[in-house]
Write an enzyme that holds these catalytic residues in place. Structure first.
Site, PDB file in Angstrom:
ATOM      1  N   CYS A  11       0.776  -1.231  -0.039  1.00 13.73           N
ATOM      2  CA  CYS A  11      -0.105   0.001   0.120  1.00 13.73           C
ATOM      3  C   CYS A  11       0.879   1.205   0.040  1.00 13.73           C
ATOM      4  O   CYS A  11       0.521   2.238  -0.729  1.00 13.73           O
ATOM      5  CB  CYS A  11      -1.099   0.013   1.190  1.00 13.73           C
ATOM      6  SG  CYS A  11      -2.176  -1.526   1.142  1.00 13.73           S
ATOM      7  N   THR A  12       1.979   1.077   0.741  1.00 12.38           N
ATOM      8  CA  THR A  12       3.019   2.448   0.568  1.00 12.38           C
ATOM      9  C   THR A  12       3.598   2.725  -0.860  1.00 12.38           C
ATOM     10  O   THR A  12       3.504   3.809  -1.293  1.00 12.38           O
ATOM     11  CB  THR A  12       4.023   2.224   1.580  1.00 12.38           C
ATOM     12  OG1 THR A  12       3.501   1.857   3.074  1.00 12.38           O
ATOM     13  CG2 THR A  12       5.021   3.405   1.585  1.00 12.38           C
TER      14      THR A  12
END
Length: 149
Positions: free
Chosen positions: A45-46
Site C-alpha cells: 500500500c505504501t
C-alpha cells in the site's frame, strides 16, 4: 455486485485525511481515479500510494483527481499522508460502506480487503476496473486509460 465498466458510480460521502467532509458528487465533471487499498503503512500500500504521489502531476495534467480509500481511521490516514507527503485525497471508510457499494472483492481467501482501481469519466461512469494485488501496476493502467478520454 461489483461495479463494472459502463456503471455509474454510487454517490457517497466520507471524511478525508484533513478531517473535511468529502462528497463524490462534487467531483462529477472531472475524471477520477478511485483506488481501494487494504491498509496504511503496509509495504504494498505504501508503494502504491508513493507511486500515485510520484505521478500525481500526470493525473492532474489529464484533469483527473486521485482518491484513495481504505478502512483505516482518520488519524491513520493523516499520519500516512504526512509521512509520505501524499498530495491526493485519502478517505476513511471504517464501516466499509463505500467498499461494499463498489463491490470491491477481498483478497487472499477473503482474509484481506481487496485492492482495486476504478477510472471514472467526467460523467461519473466507470471506464476501467482493475483488481490486482500488484500495487504498482494500478497507476500505469489508470494513466493509460485516462489518456484515451
Amino acid at each position: 455486485m461489483a461495479l463494472q465498466v459502463g456503471d455509474k458510480i454510487p454517490f457517497f460521502t466520507a471524511i478525508d485525511s484533513n478531517g473535511n467532509s468529502f462528497e463524490v458528487r462534487d467531483y462529477i465533471g472531472q475524471p477520477m481515479v478511485i483506488y481501494f487499498y487494504p491498509k496504511d503503512d503496509t509495504p504494498g500500500c505504501t508503494i502504491q500510494a508513493c507511486t500515485f504521489r510520484d505521478q500525481y502531476e500526470d493525473f492532474k495534467t489529464l484533469g483527473a483527481e486521485v482518491i484513495g480509500i481504505s478502512s483505516d481511521s482518520l488519524s491513520s490516514h493523516k499520519k500516512f499522508a504526512s509521512r509520505y507527503k501524499l498530495p491526493f485525497i485519502l478517505l476513511s471508510d471504517t464501516n466499509k460502506k463505500i467498499r461494499t457499494a463498489f463491490g470491491v472483492p477481498n483478497d487472499f481467501l477473503g482474509l484481506l480487503p481487496g485492492r482495486a482501481t476504478y477510472v471514472i469519466d467526467k460523467n461519473g461512469i466507470v471506464q476501467f476496473v482493475f483488481d490486482s494485488t500488484l500495487a504498482k501496476i494500478h497507476i500505469t493502467k489508470a494513466l493509460k486509460v485516462l489518456k484515451t478520454f
